[in-house]
Design a protein around this motif. Structure first.
Motif, PDB file in Angstrom:
ATOM      1  N   GLN A 156      40.720   6.866  29.263  1.00  0.00           N
ATOM      2  CA  GLN A 156      39.520   6.414  28.564  1.00  0.00           C
ATOM      3  C   GLN A 156      38.248   6.818  29.318  1.00  0.00           C
ATOM      4  OE1 GLN A 156      42.296   3.980  28.927  1.00  0.00           O
ATOM      5  NE2 GLN A 156      42.841   5.103  27.038  1.00  0.00           N
ATOM      6  N   ASP A 157      38.282   8.046  29.836  1.00  0.00           N
ATOM      7  CA  ASP A 157      37.149   8.582  30.617  1.00  0.00           C
ATOM      8  C   ASP A 157      36.788   7.682  31.781  1.00  0.00           C
ATOM      9  OD1 ASP A 157      37.090  10.706  28.924  1.00  0.00           O
ATOM     10  OD2 ASP A 157      35.273  10.098  27.852  1.00  0.00           O
ATOM     11  N   CYS A 158      37.807   7.175  32.450  1.00  0.00           N
ATOM     12  CA  CYS A 158      37.582   6.304  33.600  1.00  0.00           C
ATOM     13  C   CYS A 158      37.849   6.990  34.928  1.00  0.00           C
ATOM     14  CB  CYS A 158      38.479   5.057  33.502  1.00  0.00           C
ATOM     15  SG  CYS A 158      37.727   3.709  32.581  1.00  0.00           S
ATOM     16  N   VAL A 159      38.526   8.109  34.946  1.00  0.00           N
ATOM     17  CA  VAL A 159      38.843   8.793  36.196  1.00  0.00           C
ATOM     18  C   VAL A 159      38.201  10.178  36.168  1.00  0.00           C
ATOM     19  CG1 VAL A 159      40.658   9.669  37.706  1.00  0.00           C
ATOM     20  CG2 VAL A 159      41.003   7.510  36.457  1.00  0.00           C
ATOM     21  N   VAL A 160      37.194  10.358  36.991  1.00  0.00           N
ATOM     22  CA  VAL A 160      36.472  11.632  37.042  1.00  0.00           C
ATOM     23  C   VAL A 160      37.312  12.656  37.800  1.00  0.00           C
ATOM     24  CG1 VAL A 160      34.407  12.819  37.860  1.00  0.00           C
ATOM     25  CG2 VAL A 160      34.236  10.482  36.937  1.00  0.00           C
ATOM     26  N   LEU A 161      37.572  13.794  37.158  1.00  0.00           N
ATOM     27  CA  LEU A 161      38.328  14.864  37.816  1.00  0.00           C
ATOM     28  C   LEU A 161      37.411  15.872  38.502  1.00  0.00           C
ATOM     29  CD1 LEU A 161      41.197  15.778  35.303  1.00  0.00           C
ATOM     30  CD2 LEU A 161      41.351  14.490  37.447  1.00  0.00           C
ATOM     31  N   THR A 162      36.368  16.312  37.807  1.00  0.00           N
ATOM     32  CA  THR A 162      35.442  17.286  38.381  1.00  0.00           C
ATOM     33  C   THR A 162      34.029  16.952  37.918  1.00  0.00           C
ATOM     34  OG1 THR A 162      35.645  18.839  36.532  1.00  0.00           O
ATOM     35  CG2 THR A 162      37.173  19.134  38.382  1.00  0.00           C
ATOM     36  N   GLY A 163      33.082  17.502  38.645  1.00  0.00           N
ATOM     37  CA  GLY A 163      31.677  17.319  38.292  1.00  0.00           C
ATOM     38  C   GLY A 163      30.784  18.005  39.306  1.00  0.00           C
ATOM     39  N   THR A 164      29.506  17.975  39.044  1.00  0.00           N
ATOM     40  CA  THR A 164      28.520  18.599  39.926  1.00  0.00           C
ATOM     41  C   THR A 164      27.508  17.558  40.362  1.00  0.00           C
ATOM     42  OG1 THR A 164      28.754  20.711  38.768  1.00  0.00           O
ATOM     43  CG2 THR A 164      26.796  20.424  40.146  1.00  0.00           C
ATOM     44  N   LEU A 165      27.283  17.489  41.677  1.00  0.00           N
ATOM     45  CA  LEU A 165      26.327  16.533  42.229  1.00  0.00           C
ATOM     46  C   LEU A 165      25.105  17.269  42.753  1.00  0.00           C
ATOM     47  CD1 LEU A 165      25.530  13.656  43.234  1.00  0.00           C
ATOM     48  CD2 LEU A 165      26.638  14.267  45.413  1.00  0.00           C
ATOM     49  N   ASP A 166      23.942  16.887  42.276  1.00  0.00           N
ATOM     50  CA  ASP A 166      22.675  17.313  42.880  1.00  0.00           C
ATOM     51  C   ASP A 166      22.345  16.254  43.921  1.00  0.00           C
ATOM     52  OD1 ASP A 166      20.243  18.355  43.519  1.00  0.00           O
ATOM     53  OD2 ASP A 166      19.263  17.911  41.613  1.00  0.00           O
TER      54      ASP A 166
ATOM     55  N   PHE B 154      32.267  18.701  42.887  1.00  0.00           N
ATOM     56  CA  PHE B 154      33.260  17.659  43.161  1.00  0.00           C
ATOM     57  C   PHE B 154      34.553  17.980  42.431  1.00  0.00           C
ATOM     58  CE2 PHE B 154      35.409  13.859  41.519  1.00  0.00           C
ATOM     59  CZ  PHE B 154      35.758  13.238  42.719  1.00  0.00           C
ATOM     60  N   GLU B 155      35.679  17.800  43.138  1.00  0.00           N
ATOM     61  CA  GLU B 155      36.991  17.942  42.520  1.00  0.00           C
ATOM     62  C   GLU B 155      37.901  16.868  43.096  1.00  0.00           C
ATOM     63  OE1 GLU B 155      40.549  21.230  41.744  1.00  0.00           O
ATOM     64  OE2 GLU B 155      38.751  21.792  42.884  1.00  0.00           O
ATOM     65  N   ARG B 156      38.451  16.074  42.221  1.00  0.00           N
ATOM     66  CA  ARG B 156      39.341  15.008  42.662  1.00  0.00           C
ATOM     67  C   ARG B 156      40.572  15.602  43.340  1.00  0.00           C
ATOM     68  NH1 ARG B 156      39.897   9.626  41.335  1.00  0.00           N
ATOM     69  NH2 ARG B 156      42.004   8.746  41.536  1.00  0.00           N
ATOM     70  N   GLY B 157      40.937  15.072  44.506  1.00  0.00           N
ATOM     71  CA  GLY B 157      42.076  15.594  45.250  1.00  0.00           C
ATOM     72  C   GLY B 157      41.809  15.548  46.737  1.00  0.00           C
ATOM     73  N   PRO B 158      42.361  16.490  47.490  1.00  0.00           N
ATOM     74  CA  PRO B 158      42.225  16.468  48.948  1.00  0.00           C
ATOM     75  C   PRO B 158      40.784  16.512  49.436  1.00  0.00           C
ATOM     76  CG  PRO B 158      43.935  18.019  48.272  1.00  0.00           C
ATOM     77  CD  PRO B 158      43.238  17.596  47.031  1.00  0.00           C
ATOM     78  N   ASP B 159      39.891  17.110  48.639  1.00  0.00           N
ATOM     79  CA  ASP B 159      38.493  17.248  49.059  1.00  0.00           C
ATOM     80  C   ASP B 159      37.565  16.267  48.353  1.00  0.00           C
ATOM     81  OD1 ASP B 159      39.147  19.354  50.781  1.00  0.00           O
ATOM     82  OD2 ASP B 159      39.023  20.814  49.138  1.00  0.00           O
ATOM     83  N   SER B 160      38.131  15.191  47.823  1.00  0.00           N
ATOM     84  CA  SER B 160      37.310  14.207  47.109  1.00  0.00           C
ATOM     85  C   SER B 160      36.194  13.641  47.972  1.00  0.00           C
ATOM     86  CB  SER B 160      38.183  13.057  46.601  1.00  0.00           C
ATOM     87  OG  SER B 160      39.024  13.472  45.548  1.00  0.00           O
TER      88      SER B 160
END
Length: 271
Positions: A144-154, A164-170
């Motif tokens: 339900q769009d509750c777990v962010v997998l990827t995105g871009t942070l300014d 951002f990528e969910r996983g070892p480099d979170s």
């Protein structure tokens, strides 16, 4: 479009300048040269000395002014409204000023389990903040769009763009408590009940997605000991800290209050 203006508020008197000292060239013994030659040579030396002093004064003035000018320019990226600045000044004046309490007894667990779903929207707080602060989002299926997998942070703290990528480099993107939990513990939160501390730790008004490494360098610093490397964000950062501390009745140290006051003087405002 709203226009940004530089705040001219100054809540502290400007420092006094040291009295200038006159410098006279040392006299020379002997008078082999005619008087006219001596007068002409002395005048040339005085003119050269005058130009050197002028250049020195200009260089010092430019060197001293650049950091403040640059900070004002950078602050235009993160302006605050005039009303928000006025409110921050009033709230800062209303904060109790006293020393830190001992850190004894502090642990993260005193503020409840990390990233609870306090607003009962089905998503934990960390993912709520990631979804709020990142762009170009993708989510894990069937959440339900509750777990962010990827995105871009300014990143507001360092000014860099972080993928951002969910996983070892979170941990490249972390959620910072603008008013650190340990700082809050030493300035009033020890007296709160467990529910209030849990609410504080998950309050979106006190949370930002930021560069993980910079967040680690902050530790539990307050405004007197740590400010974001990006000078342009410091005003907005301090305004947010003041608002949180006022809302929860936390106090500030004298050094912290002075640092906050200085930063409010750098704010660029919009109406």
């Amino acid at each position: 479009m709203p226009s940004s203006t530089r705040s001219t508020r100054s809540r502290r008197p400007a420092g006094t300048r040291p009295a200038s000292r006159s410098r006279r060239p040392a006299g020379r013994s002997g008078s082999a040269a005619p008087l006219g030659v001596l007068v002409s040579g002395g005048a040339r030396r005085r003119r050269r000395l005058g130009w050197l002093w002028l250049l020195l004064v200009v260089a010092v003035a430019i060197g001293a002014g650049l950091p403040a000018w640059q900070q004002h320019q950078d602050s235009a990226r993160f302006p605050v409204t005039t009303a928000d600045l006025d409110r921050a000044e009033q709230e800062l004046d209303g904060l109790e000023v006293k020393g830190r309490a001992p850190r004894t007894g502090y642990s993260r667990d005193e503020f409840g389990a990390a990233w609870a779903d306090v607003d009962h929207n089905g998503c934990d707080t960390r993912n709520d903040v990631l979804a709020r602060d990142l762009t170009d989002l993708t989510f894990k299926e069937d959440t339900q769009d509750c777990v962010v997998l990827t995105g871009t942070l300014d990143d507001p703290y360092g000014g860099e763009t972080i993928d951002f990528e969910r996983g070892p480099d979170s941990a490249a993107v972390q959620i910072d408590h603008v008013v650190a939990l340990s700082d809050a513990w030493q300035k009033g939160a020890q007296q709160w009940d467990a529910d209030t501390r849990k609410e504080f730790a998950n309050d979106p008004a006190n949370l930002l997605a930021v560069d993980g490494g910079i967040n680690q360098s902050k530790g539990d610093g307050d405004a007197a000991t740590w400010l974001p490397p990006s000078t342009g964000f410091r005003c907005a950062y301090v305004v947010q800290q003041i608002r949180v501390k006022a809302a929860y009745g936390l106090w500030v140290t004298e050094a912290e209050a002075d640092a906050m006051d200085r930063q409010l003087g750098t704010c660029v405002t919009v109406d």
